[in-house]
Design a protein around this motif. Structure first.
Motif, PDB file in Angstrom:
ATOM      1  N   GLU A  99       0.834  -1.204   0.000  1.00 52.35           N
ATOM      2  CA  GLU A  99       0.000   0.000   0.000  1.00 52.35           C
ATOM      3  C   GLU A  99       0.873   1.260   0.000  1.00 52.35           C
ATOM      4  O   GLU A  99       0.596   2.218  -0.739  1.00 52.35           O
ATOM      5  N   LEU A 100       1.931   1.269   0.811  1.00 47.00           N
ATOM      6  CA  LEU A 100       2.844   2.427   0.826  1.00 47.00           C
ATOM      7  C   LEU A 100       3.523   2.614  -0.524  1.00 47.00           C
ATOM      8  O   LEU A 100       3.697   3.747  -0.985  1.00 47.00           O
ATOM      9  N   LEU A 101       3.902   1.518  -1.171  1.00 41.45           N
ATOM     10  CA  LEU A 101       4.509   1.621  -2.500  1.00 41.45           C
ATOM     11  C   LEU A 101       3.510   2.209  -3.488  1.00 41.45           C
ATOM     12  O   LEU A 101       3.852   3.097  -4.279  1.00 41.45           O
ATOM     13  N   GLY A 102       2.269   1.734  -3.426  1.00 44.47           N
ATOM     14  CA  GLY A 102       1.229   2.294  -4.296  1.00 44.47           C
ATOM     15  C   GLY A 102       1.030   3.780  -4.049  1.00 44.47           C
ATOM     16  O   GLY A 102       0.961   4.583  -4.998  1.00 44.47           O
ATOM     17  N   ASP A 103       0.953   4.172  -2.786  1.00 40.72           N
ATOM     18  CA  ASP A 103       0.796   5.598  -2.453  1.00 40.72           C
ATOM     19  C   ASP A 103       1.961   6.422  -2.995  1.00 40.72           C
ATOM     20  O   ASP A 103       1.766   7.510  -3.542  1.00 40.72           O
ATOM     21  N   ALA A 104       3.181   5.902  -2.845  1.00 41.28           N
ATOM     22  CA  ALA A 104       4.365   6.637  -3.313  1.00 41.28           C
ATOM     23  C   ALA A 104       4.362   6.758  -4.831  1.00 41.28           C
ATOM     24  O   ALA A 104       4.692   7.824  -5.375  1.00 41.28           O
ATOM     25  N   LEU A 105       3.993   5.696  -5.519  1.00 42.03           N
ATOM     26  CA  LEU A 105       3.930   5.753  -6.978  1.00 42.03           C
ATOM     27  C   LEU A 105       2.904   6.787  -7.438  1.00 42.03           C
ATOM     28  O   LEU A 105       3.141   7.541  -8.380  1.00 42.03           O
ATOM     29  N   TRP A 106       1.777   6.830  -6.768  1.00 42.67           N
ATOM     30  CA  TRP A 106       0.715   7.762  -7.134  1.00 42.67           C
ATOM     31  C   TRP A 106       1.124   9.196  -6.802  1.00 42.67           C
ATOM     32  O   TRP A 106       1.027  10.091  -7.637  1.00 42.67           O
ATOM     33  N   GLN A 107       1.583   9.418  -5.588  1.00 42.27           N
ATOM     34  CA  GLN A 107       1.879  10.774  -5.130  1.00 42.27           C
ATOM     35  C   GLN A 107       3.144  11.359  -5.737  1.00 42.27           C
ATOM     36  O   GLN A 107       3.179  12.542  -6.095  1.00 42.27           O
ATOM     37  N   LEU A 108       4.205  10.564  -5.839  1.00 42.65           N
ATOM     38  CA  LEU A 108       5.496  11.094  -6.302  1.00 42.65           C
ATOM     39  C   LEU A 108       5.648  11.062  -7.809  1.00 42.65           C
ATOM     40  O   LEU A 108       6.366  11.890  -8.374  1.00 42.65           O
ATOM     41  N   ARG A 109       5.011  10.104  -8.471  1.00 44.88           N
ATOM     42  CA  ARG A 109       5.216   9.940  -9.903  1.00 44.88           C
ATOM     43  C   ARG A 109       3.941  10.044 -10.728  1.00 44.88           C
ATOM     44  O   ARG A 109       4.004  10.035 -11.952  1.00 44.88           O
ATOM     45  N   GLY A 110       2.804  10.085 -10.074  1.00 49.67           N
ATOM     46  CA  GLY A 110       1.542  10.144 -10.809  1.00 49.67           C
ATOM     47  C   GLY A 110       1.255   8.864 -11.583  1.00 49.67           C
ATOM     48  O   GLY A 110       0.495   8.889 -12.546  1.00 49.67           O
ATOM     49  N   GLN A 111       1.831   7.752 -11.174  1.00 46.71           N
ATOM     50  CA  GLN A 111       1.652   6.478 -11.865  1.00 46.71           C
ATOM     51  C   GLN A 111       0.455   5.732 -11.264  1.00 46.71           C
ATOM     52  O   GLN A 111       0.609   4.830 -10.437  1.00 46.71           O
ATOM     53  N   VAL A 112      -0.716   6.145 -11.710  1.00 46.57           N
ATOM     54  CA  VAL A 112      -1.958   5.627 -11.145  1.00 46.57           C
ATOM     55  C   VAL A 112      -2.120   4.134 -11.414  1.00 46.57           C
ATOM     56  O   VAL A 112      -2.482   3.369 -10.506  1.00 46.57           O
ATOM     57  N   ALA A 113      -1.847   3.683 -12.621  1.00 52.88           N
ATOM     58  CA  ALA A 113      -2.013   2.254 -12.938  1.00 52.88           C
ATOM     59  C   ALA A 113      -1.060   1.399 -12.090  1.00 52.88           C
ATOM     60  O   ALA A 113      -1.456   0.347 -11.581  1.00 52.88           O
ATOM     61  N   ALA A 114       0.172   1.835 -11.920  1.00 49.45           N
ATOM     62  CA  ALA A 114       1.138   1.102 -11.098  1.00 49.45           C
ATOM     63  C   ALA A 114       0.674   1.080  -9.643  1.00 49.45           C
ATOM     64  O   ALA A 114       0.790   0.056  -8.958  1.00 49.45           O
ATOM     65  N   ALA A 115       0.146   2.207  -9.176  1.00 49.47           N
ATOM     66  CA  ALA A 115      -0.372   2.271  -7.807  1.00 49.47           C
ATOM     67  C   ALA A 115      -1.523   1.290  -7.635  1.00 49.47           C
ATOM     68  O   ALA A 115      -1.592   0.563  -6.636  1.00 49.47           O
ATOM     69  N   HIS A 116      -2.436   1.253  -8.609  1.00 52.15           N
ATOM     70  CA  HIS A 116      -3.572   0.331  -8.535  1.00 52.15           C
ATOM     71  C   HIS A 116      -3.101  -1.121  -8.494  1.00 52.15           C
ATOM     72  O   HIS A 116      -3.682  -1.936  -7.759  1.00 52.15           O
ATOM     73  N   LEU A 117      -2.055  -1.451  -9.246  1.00 48.90           N
ATOM     74  CA  LEU A 117      -1.510  -2.801  -9.203  1.00 48.90           C
ATOM     75  C   LEU A 117      -1.046  -3.144  -7.787  1.00 48.90           C
ATOM     76  O   LEU A 117      -1.352  -4.217  -7.265  1.00 48.90           O
ATOM     77  N   CYS A 118      -0.329  -2.234  -7.163  1.00 47.42           N
ATOM     78  CA  CYS A 118       0.132  -2.453  -5.784  1.00 47.42           C
ATOM     79  C   CYS A 118      -1.047  -2.643  -4.839  1.00 47.42           C
ATOM     80  O   CYS A 118      -1.026  -3.546  -3.991  1.00 47.42           O
ATOM     81  N   TYR A 119      -2.061  -1.801  -4.977  1.00 56.22           N
ATOM     82  CA  TYR A 119      -3.236  -1.910  -4.113  1.00 56.22           C
ATOM     83  C   TYR A 119      -3.935  -3.265  -4.295  1.00 56.22           C
ATOM     84  O   TYR A 119      -4.337  -3.903  -3.324  1.00 56.22           O
ATOM     85  N   LEU A 120      -4.086  -3.677  -5.547  1.00 55.85           N
ATOM     86  CA  LEU A 120      -4.745  -4.957  -5.804  1.00 55.85           C
ATOM     87  C   LEU A 120      -3.945  -6.120  -5.221  1.00 55.85           C
ATOM     88  O   LEU A 120      -4.514  -7.043  -4.636  1.00 55.85           O
ATOM     89  N   LEU A 121      -2.622  -6.077  -5.361  1.00 58.50           N
ATOM     90  CA  LEU A 121      -1.781  -7.138  -4.797  1.00 58.50           C
ATOM     91  C   LEU A 121      -1.820  -7.136  -3.270  1.00 58.50           C
ATOM     92  O   LEU A 121      -1.588  -8.170  -2.636  1.00 58.50           O
ATOM     93  N   ALA A 122      -2.122  -5.974  -2.690  1.00 56.94           N
ATOM     94  CA  ALA A 122      -2.260  -5.874  -1.228  1.00 56.94           C
ATOM     95  C   ALA A 122      -3.661  -6.272  -0.767  1.00 56.94           C
ATOM     96  O   ALA A 122      -3.951  -6.259   0.422  1.00 56.94           O
ATOM     97  N   GLY A 123      -4.537  -6.593  -1.728  1.00 57.19           N
ATOM     98  CA  GLY A 123      -5.895  -6.984  -1.382  1.00 57.19           C
ATOM     99  C   GLY A 123      -6.814  -5.803  -1.143  1.00 57.19           C
ATOM    100  O   GLY A 123      -7.857  -5.940  -0.501  1.00 57.19           O
ATOM    101  N   LEU A 124      -6.435  -4.639  -1.664  1.00 56.23           N
ATOM    102  CA  LEU A 124      -7.228  -3.418  -1.471  1.00 56.23           C
ATOM    103  C   LEU A 124      -7.936  -3.031  -2.754  1.00 56.23           C
ATOM    104  O   LEU A 124      -7.484  -3.365  -3.846  1.00 56.23           O
ATOM    105  N   LEU A 125      -9.000  -2.268  -2.603  1.00 53.52           N
ATOM    106  CA  LEU A 125      -9.646  -1.668  -3.755  1.00 53.52           C
ATOM    107  C   LEU A 125      -8.955  -0.344  -4.040  1.00 53.52           C
ATOM    108  O   LEU A 125      -8.689   0.426  -3.117  1.00 53.52           O
ATOM    109  N   PRO A 126      -8.632  -0.054  -5.301  1.00 51.83           N
ATOM    110  CA  PRO A 126      -7.953   1.207  -5.625  1.00 51.83           C
ATOM    111  C   PRO A 126      -8.794   2.418  -5.229  1.00 51.83           C
ATOM    112  O   PRO A 126     -10.006   2.432  -5.383  1.00 51.83           O
ATOM    113  N   GLU A 127      -8.113   3.411  -4.659  1.00 46.35           N
ATOM    114  CA  GLU A 127      -8.741   4.678  -4.277  1.00 46.35           C
ATOM    115  C   GLU A 127      -7.651   5.737  -4.194  1.00 46.35           C
ATOM    116  O   GLU A 127      -6.496   5.467  -4.488  1.00 46.35           O
ATOM    117  N   SER A 128      -8.015   6.918  -3.734  1.00 47.45           N
ATOM    118  CA  SER A 128      -7.026   7.994  -3.603  1.00 47.45           C
ATOM    119  C   SER A 128      -5.924   7.599  -2.625  1.00 47.45           C
ATOM    120  O   SER A 128      -6.166   6.803  -1.718  1.00 47.45           O
TER     121      SER A 128
END
Length: 136
Positions: A99-128
């Protein structure tokens, strides 16, 4: 061999960079000592952002520290390799790290798809990202 002898031997091994003996000795002491030695080993042996540092910090139960300001950029730079090593070596705390990796990808790089992948692998639903402005 008393516990004090093991503690002294472990401390001496760490001070001299003898990580195999330090890790072995600490594994016969207690979980807290073992994870401290493992974390110190990872910090002193592997480069910031490297997949080996990532997995050893997870083994030490210190995965969230990879997202300290001094380390997060390097972890994100190698996010694919770090993600791969996390998913291939599951640990009890890895969902939080994903989840932290997803947040960092989204916040620091704007890589939303990569962040969503991290969230899904963590068992989370993608969100802000966690704590982002505008979260309801």
């Amino acid at each position: 061999c008393s516990m004090a002898d093991r503690e002294g031997a472990c401390r001496s091994a760490m001070e001299h960079g003898l990580w195999a003996p330090a890790l072995l000795l600490s594994s016969y002491m207690n979980l807290e000592t073992y994870t401290q030695v493992m974390g110190q080993f990872a910090r002193q042996t592997f480069a910031v952002g490297s997949p080996l540092r990532t997995i050893y910090m997870l083994f030490a139960g210190q995965g969230p520290s990879l997202f300290n300001p001094s380390e997060v950029e390097a972890v994100v730079d190698g996010w694919q390799q770090n993600l791969s090593v996390i998913v291939a070596n599951r640990t009890p705390s890895d969902n939080a790290v994903l989840e932290l990796l997803g947040d960092a990808l989204w916040q620091l790089r704007g890589q939303v798809a990569a962040a969503h992948l991290c969230y899904l692998l963590a068992g989370l639903l993608p969100e802000s990202p966690s704590g982002a402005a505008g979260d309801a």
